[in-house]
Design an enzyme around this catalytic site. Structure first.
Site, PDB file in Angstrom:
ATOM      1  N   GLY A 148      -3.842  -5.887   2.396  1.00 51.24           N
ATOM      2  CA  GLY A 148      -3.546  -5.719   3.777  1.00 51.24           C
ATOM      3  C   GLY A 148      -3.617  -6.878   4.632  1.00 51.24           C
ATOM      4  CB  SER A 149      -5.495 -10.047   4.966  1.00 51.63           C
ATOM      5  OG  SER A 149      -6.574  -9.375   5.303  1.00 51.63           O
ATOM      6  CB  SER A 153      -9.528 -13.444   4.295  1.00 46.88           C
ATOM      7  OG  SER A 153     -10.332 -12.168   3.700  1.00 46.88           O
ATOM      8  CB  THR A 160      -9.961 -12.374  -0.013  1.00 46.39           C
ATOM      9  OG1 THR A 160     -10.147 -11.095   0.696  1.00 46.39           O
ATOM     10  CG2 THR A 160      -8.526 -12.104  -1.013  1.00 46.39           C
ATOM     11  NE  ARG A 169      -5.639   1.695   3.383  1.00 44.74           N
ATOM     12  CZ  ARG A 169      -6.843   1.716   2.984  1.00 44.74           C
ATOM     13  NH1 ARG A 169      -7.606   0.900   2.711  1.00 44.74           N
ATOM     14  NH2 ARG A 169      -7.209   2.909   2.892  1.00 44.74           N
ATOM     15  CD  GLU A 213      -4.699  -0.773  -0.181  1.00 46.25           C
ATOM     16  OE1 GLU A 213      -5.886  -0.959   0.187  1.00 46.25           O
ATOM     17  OE2 GLU A 213      -4.034  -1.784   0.173  1.00 46.25           O
ATOM     18  CG  HIS A 239      22.871  -8.342  -7.896  1.00 46.77           C
ATOM     19  ND1 HIS A 239      24.363  -8.645  -8.018  1.00 46.77           N
ATOM     20  CD2 HIS A 239      22.766  -8.173  -6.441  1.00 46.77           C
ATOM     21  CE1 HIS A 239      24.710  -8.854  -6.906  1.00 46.77           C
ATOM     22  NE2 HIS A 239      23.975  -8.320  -5.882  1.00 46.77           N
ATOM     23  CE  LYS A 262     -11.199  -7.654  -2.302  1.00 44.00           C
ATOM     24  NZ  LYS A 262     -10.907  -7.328  -0.979  1.00 44.00           N
TER      25      LYS A 262
HETATM   26  C1  F6R Z   1      -7.993  -2.653   1.863  1.00 46.46           C
HETATM   27  C2  F6R Z   1      -6.882  -3.436   1.625  1.00 46.46           C
HETATM   28  C3  F6R Z   1      -6.671  -4.705   0.828  1.00 46.46           C
HETATM   29  C4  F6R Z   1      -7.364  -5.853   1.239  1.00 46.46           C
HETATM   30  C5  F6R Z   1      -7.234  -6.902   0.196  1.00 46.46           C
HETATM   31  C6  F6R Z   1      -7.767  -8.282   0.629  1.00 46.46           C
HETATM   32  O1  F6R Z   1      -7.904  -1.864   2.873  1.00 46.46           O
HETATM   33  O2  F6R Z   1      -5.831  -3.439   2.256  1.00 46.46           O
HETATM   34  O3  F6R Z   1      -5.520  -4.644   0.386  1.00 46.46           O
HETATM   35  O4  F6R Z   1      -6.640  -6.235   2.447  1.00 46.46           O
HETATM   36  O5  F6R Z   1      -8.119  -6.563  -0.916  1.00 46.46           O
HETATM   37  O6  F6R Z   1      -9.100  -8.177   1.296  1.00 46.46           O
HETATM   38  P1  F6R Z   1      -9.031  -8.793   2.756  1.00 46.46           P
HETATM   39  O7  F6R Z   1      -8.046  -8.193   3.581  1.00 46.46           O
HETATM   40  O8  F6R Z   1     -10.554  -8.716   3.378  1.00 46.46           O
HETATM   41  O9  F6R Z   1      -8.661 -10.310   2.726  1.00 46.46           O
END
Ligand code: F6R
Length: 349
Positions: free
Chosen positions: A55-56, A97, A102, A149, A232, A248, A342
Site C-alpha cells: 500500500g505504500s 512507508s 517496513t 492501503r 487485501e 505477447h 511481519k
Molecule cells: C496494509 C497494506 C500493506 C502495507 C505493506 C507495507 O494495509 O496495504 O500492503 O502497505 O505491508 O507496510 P507499510 O505501508 O507500513 O510500509
C-alpha cells in the site's frame, strides 16, 4: 431495510473501510496541502527513485505513470531491499512507508543515504520517522491510525506536489481540483454511476478469479491496485496484466480448458485517451481470447487530467473490492496474514 442499514454495515465492516474509501477526495486535498508545506530538498535531481512496499509502494508506481511522458528525468519505483546502482548524489529518493517499519524500505533508505542521495521520508511514524529526524532529512509526516492501503493519497500526492515545487514538472493544482471534484461525485452517487457500477462488479466477481487488465501502460498501477485491493479487502486471489505486453504471452494462456476459463472474470480498465493502436488490440483480443471467460466487463476512467483518470478508477476498484468483501462475508480491514508474516520475520531477524 433502510433502518437496518447502518447496523448491517457495522456488522459487515466494523472498522469502517467503506468510510475510508469514501474519504478519498478529502484525503487528496489534505495530502496536497502537505506538499505545499514541506521543506524543499536543496538540489536539482537527475533521477527520482521511490521506495515503498504494498500500500505504500503503489504511490511510486502512480508517480511514474504520471511523470512518464512529462518529466525530463526518469522515475524508478523500487520494491526491494536493494536500490539501483545508479542511485547517487544527484538522485532524489522518496522513502515511503506508512508504518515506518517496513524492512525493505528501511534497507533501501539506509543504502541511499550512504550513496549521498537526497532523501525525503514519507511516513506516519515508526523507525523511518526516527531515522529521518535523526538525520535531519526532509520528512512529510502523514496522519496515523489508518490501514496503509487506505492512506494512498498521502503516499502519492505529496511527491508530485513537491516535484512541481522543485520545478521538475509543471503545477498539478488544476488537475488535483478536477480529481477531487470527480471523486466527490463518485462518493455521492452510491447506487448509480461509477459507484453503482462498483456494486455490480463486486457481484460479478463473486466465486470467480478477477483478471484485471489495463488497456494501456498508463493504467498499469491502477490494475495492480485493483488486484491488491481484491487481495487485501476481499481476501481473494486475483491477477493483473497490461496491454500491449500481455498480447505477447498471456493471450496464449487463454487456451486454458473451458472449465477453468469460466472461473476467470476479466475486467478491462479503459481510458478515453488510450491510443488507437491499443484500442485495436483490445478489440481483437476480446474476439480471439476472452470468448470462454466467465465474464468480461469494461470500466473507464472519468475526467480529463491524469490525476482524475487514475484516481477515479482507483476509487471504483476500491469500492468494488469492498462490495466483494461484504458478499464474501469477510471483514475488509484486517490483514492478519501480512501482520503474522511481519511478526515472524521480526522474531527470526
Ligand atoms: C496494509 C497494506 C500493506 C502495507 C505493506 C507495507 O494495509 O496495504 O500492503 O502497505 O505491508 O507496510 P507499510 O505501508 O507500513 O510500509
Amino acid at each position: 431495510m433502510a433502518r437496518d442499514e447502518p447496523r448491517q454495515l457495522h456488522q459487515q465492516d466494523p472498522q469502517g473501510m467503506r468510510d475510508l474509501i469514501l474519504r478519498l477526495p478529502q484525503m487528496c486535498d489534505e495530502a496536497w496541502q502537505l506538499a505545499t508545506k514541506a521543506t524543499l530538498p536543496r538540489m536539482a535531481p537527475k533521477v527520482i527513485v521511490t521506495l515503498g512496499m504494498g500500500g505504500s509502494g503503489i504511490g511510486g508506481d502512480l508517480l511514474r505513470a504520471v511523470l512518464y511522458d512529462e518529466a525530463p528525468i526518469p522515475t524508478i519505483s523500487v520494491k526491494d531491499y536493494r536500490i539501483p546502482a545508479s542511485v547517487g548524489r544527484d538522485t532524489l529518493v522518496f522513502a515511503c512507508s506508512y508504518s515506518g517499519n517496513t524492512e525493505e524500505t528501511l534497507a533501501g533508505y539506509d543504502e541511499a543515504l550512504q550513496r549521498g542521495a537526497a532523501c525525503v521520508a514519507i511516513t506516519s511514524g515508526g523507525e523511518l520517522l526516527r531515522r529521518a529526524r535523526e538525520r535531519e532529512h526532509v520528512t512529510i509526516v502523514i496522519p496515523g491510525g489508518l490501514p496503509p492501503r487506505a492512506a494512498l493519497p498521502y503516499l502519492f500526492l505529496p511527491m508530485l506536489g513537491l516535484l512541481a515545487r522543485l520545478g521538475v514538472v509543471a503545477s498539478y493544482d488544476a488537475q488535483l481540483s478536477e480529481a477531487v471534484q470527480i471523486l466527490r461525485q463518485i462518493g455521492a452517487e452510491q447506487g448509480s454511476g461509477p459507484a453503482g457500477l462498483a456494486r455490480g462488479l463486486g457481484e460479478s466477481l463473486l466465486h470467480r478469479i478477477p483478471v484485471i487488465y489495463s488497456a494501456s501502460p498508463f493504467l498499469e498501477p491502477v490494475a495492480q491496485r485493483w488486484k491488491d485491493q481484491m487481495n487485501e479487502n476481499a481476501k481473494t486471489f486475483a491477477v493483473w496484466n497490461t496491454f500491449p505486453e500481455l498480447n505477447h504471452n498471456e493471450t496464449v494462456g487463454w487456451g486454458v480448458d473451458d472449465v477453468l476459463a469460466k472461473t476467470l472474470a476479466v475486467v478491462l480498465l479503459r481510458d478515453r485517451h488510450e491510443t488507437i493502436q491499443l484500442t485495436r488490440r483490445v478489440t481483437i483480443t476480446r474476439e480471439l481470447a476472452f470468448q470462454k471467460a466467465g465474464s468480461v466487463q469494461e470500466v473507464s476512467t472519468t475526467g480529463e487530467g491524469k490525476l482524475a483518470r487514475l484516481l477515479s478508477l482507483i476509487m471504483v476498484g476500491d469500492l468494488a473490492s469492498w462490495h466483494l468483501a461484504t458478499l464474501r462475508g469477510v471483514d475488509p480491514t484486517p490483514v492478519p496474514v501480512i501482520e503474522e508474516l511481519k511478526r515472524r520475520l521480526a522474531k527470526s531477524g
